[in-house]
Write a protein that holds these residues in place. Structure first.
Motif, PDB file in Angstrom:
ATOM      1  N   LEU B  21       0.916  -1.276  -0.173  1.00 33.22           N
ATOM      2  CA  LEU B  21      -0.006  -0.105  -0.115  1.00 33.22           C
ATOM      3  C   LEU B  21       0.855   1.272   0.049  1.00 33.22           C
ATOM      4  O   LEU B  21       0.429   2.261  -0.679  1.00 33.22           O
ATOM      5  CB  LEU B  21      -1.031   0.053   1.156  1.00 33.22           C
ATOM      6  CG  LEU B  21      -1.923  -1.097   1.252  1.00 33.22           C
ATOM      7  CD1 LEU B  21      -2.871  -0.994   2.615  1.00 33.22           C
ATOM      8  CD2 LEU B  21      -2.897  -0.974   0.019  1.00 33.22           C
ATOM      9  N   LEU B  25       0.204   4.149  -2.550  1.00 31.35           N
ATOM     10  CA  LEU B  25      -0.283   5.500  -1.929  1.00 31.35           C
ATOM     11  C   LEU B  25       0.975   6.304  -1.884  1.00 31.35           C
ATOM     12  O   LEU B  25       0.872   7.558  -1.660  1.00 31.35           O
ATOM     13  CB  LEU B  25      -0.695   5.287  -0.572  1.00 31.35           C
ATOM     14  CG  LEU B  25      -2.162   4.662  -0.631  1.00 31.35           C
ATOM     15  CD1 LEU B  25      -2.520   4.226   0.894  1.00 31.35           C
ATOM     16  CD2 LEU B  25      -3.208   5.607  -1.253  1.00 31.35           C
ATOM     17  N   ALA B  31      -0.632   4.658   4.138  1.00 26.35           N
ATOM     18  CA  ALA B  31      -0.501   3.398   3.756  1.00 26.35           C
ATOM     19  C   ALA B  31      -1.087   2.488   5.141  1.00 26.35           C
ATOM     20  O   ALA B  31      -1.691   1.648   5.073  1.00 26.35           O
ATOM     21  CB  ALA B  31       0.539   3.023   3.265  1.00 26.35           C
ATOM     22  N   VAL B  34      -4.676   2.842   5.957  1.00 23.73           N
ATOM     23  CA  VAL B  34      -5.418   2.090   4.984  1.00 23.73           C
ATOM     24  C   VAL B  34      -5.286   0.551   5.443  1.00 23.73           C
ATOM     25  O   VAL B  34      -6.178  -0.247   5.439  1.00 23.73           O
ATOM     26  CB  VAL B  34      -5.104   2.194   3.484  1.00 23.73           C
ATOM     27  CG1 VAL B  34      -5.805   1.416   2.638  1.00 23.73           C
ATOM     28  CG2 VAL B  34      -5.491   3.890   3.193  1.00 23.73           C
ATOM     29  N   ALA B  66      -7.416   1.579  -0.812  1.00 21.41           N
ATOM     30  CA  ALA B  66      -6.144   2.585  -1.238  1.00 21.41           C
ATOM     31  C   ALA B  66      -6.628   3.412  -2.534  1.00 21.41           C
ATOM     32  O   ALA B  66      -6.576   4.469  -2.557  1.00 21.41           O
ATOM     33  CB  ALA B  66      -4.813   1.881  -1.435  1.00 21.41           C
TER      34      ALA B  66
END
Lengths: 186, 151
Positions: B21, B25, B31, B34, B66
């Motif tokens: 992530l 991101l 990240a 999320v 994301a």
């Protein structure tokens, strides 16, 4: 099909991703007991009971004894000093009379308001015979605790009495039947 | 056989999810947020998980969150970040900068395919696109990386 960048770049990409910050997993909430759900059958039964209750109330309102047309009561049966010629006392009279006829506890009637005839007739077709009696007729809207209402015609007679001209379940059917003439009190 | 507990299966996958992530991101802090949200959602729907591939399942949840976050960011963020706010990894910053030039979905497809070894079809399922689209994204990402890295 596999798309390889090239072995060297693959390794770089893997190293880059592996070198990114990585935190450990958060702790999950403790195993909570499942929320107490009301079984669906209970909801269905409650809904059925509510519907049956509403239908029963409606049937009770329809079938309860109507106010006798032309029934006359002298003001002094209620309050001789406040009754005569006053719309407020007419409301009180109507309320008490209605409660007596229908064997209602006074608490069952939570509101009573005077509607002048013109309020009722404004947007509806009122029969000519009804319009002739406008000046001496009041319409009292009775609201019942818990819902439901009655529209009661109250005639103000020359001899100082009020007469119930009939009650219906709504102003529409009410205006279709003109109130009866005053009956001389014995 | 008794089913393994959520924490036994999913918790070890969390660091890898966080890293993937971060690639999408480009911000380890976001990240992590999320990833935590994905972890919580996975926990809540653990009873519905079919037990096949927990890693793909967790990545799918995390990547969809994301992409939602990126859409939200496009909608609500109007300013630019200052250079000091931009995350720079200690490992291979050139490659990081080259990856930054890729579309977020292309980055995700590239990492899932090259690093994690998922097939185009599997990546397509995770990103909710046809396998052919995944192939096209990876091909474009590869070409763009070569261009950016001057290879």
């Amino acid at each position: 099909m596999t798309y390889r960048l090239d072995p060297q770049l693959d390794k770089r990409l893997a190293r880059l991703v592996a070198g990114l910050p990585a935190h450990g997993a958060p702790s999950v909430p403790g195993r909570e007991p499942a929320p107490d759900r009301v079984p669906r059958i209970v909801l269905v039964v409650v809904a059925i009971l509510l519907v049956l209750g509403a239908i029963a109330s409606y049937i009770w309102l329809i079938n309860s004894p109507p106010l006798p047309n032309g029934a006359s009561l002298r003001c002094d049966d209620i309050d001789p000093f406040r009754c005569r010629g006053s719309a407020i006392s007419a409301v009180q009279w109507t309320t008490n009379r209605l409660a007596a006829v229908r064997s209602l506890s006074p608490a069952r009637i939570h509101s009573a308001e005077v509607w002048r005839d013109t309020d009722v007739c404004r947007d509806r077709l009122c029969p000519a015979a009804y319009l002739h009696s406008l000046e001496r007729t009041l319409v009292v809207k009775i609201g019942y605790a818990g819902g439901g209402q009655d529209w009661v015609t109250v005639l103000s007679c020359d001899d100082g009495t009020y007469q119930v001209g009939g009650s219906t379940l709504g102003p529409v059917s009410y205006v279709l039947s003109p109130p009866p003439p005053c009956i001389k009190a014995p | 056989m008794e089913r393994a507990s959520f924490e036994e299966v999913v918790a070890p996958l969390f660091p890898a999810l966080h890293q993937r992530l971060t690639v999408v991101l480009r911000d380890p802090g976001e990240a992590e947020d999320v990833a935590q949200e994905a972890y919580l959602r996975a926990y809540r729907s653990w009873d519905r998980f079919d037990g096949s591939d927990a890693r793909a399942w967790l990545y799918t949840i995390g990547l969809r969150l994301a992409f939602n976050e990126l859409r939200r960011r496009r909608r609500w963020v109007f300013g630019h970040r200052s250079e000091s706010d931009v995350f720079q990894p200690s490992v291979d910053p050139d490659l990081w900068a080259a990856i930054a030039a890729l579309e977020p979905r292309h980055r995700a497809a590239l990492v899932l395919h090259v690093v994690d070894g998922y097939t185009q079809s599997e990546v397509g399922e995770m990103l909710n696109v046809p396998p052919g689209t995944v192939g096209s994204w990876i091909s474009r990402a590869k070409a763009r990386l070569r261009e950016e890295l001057g290879e």
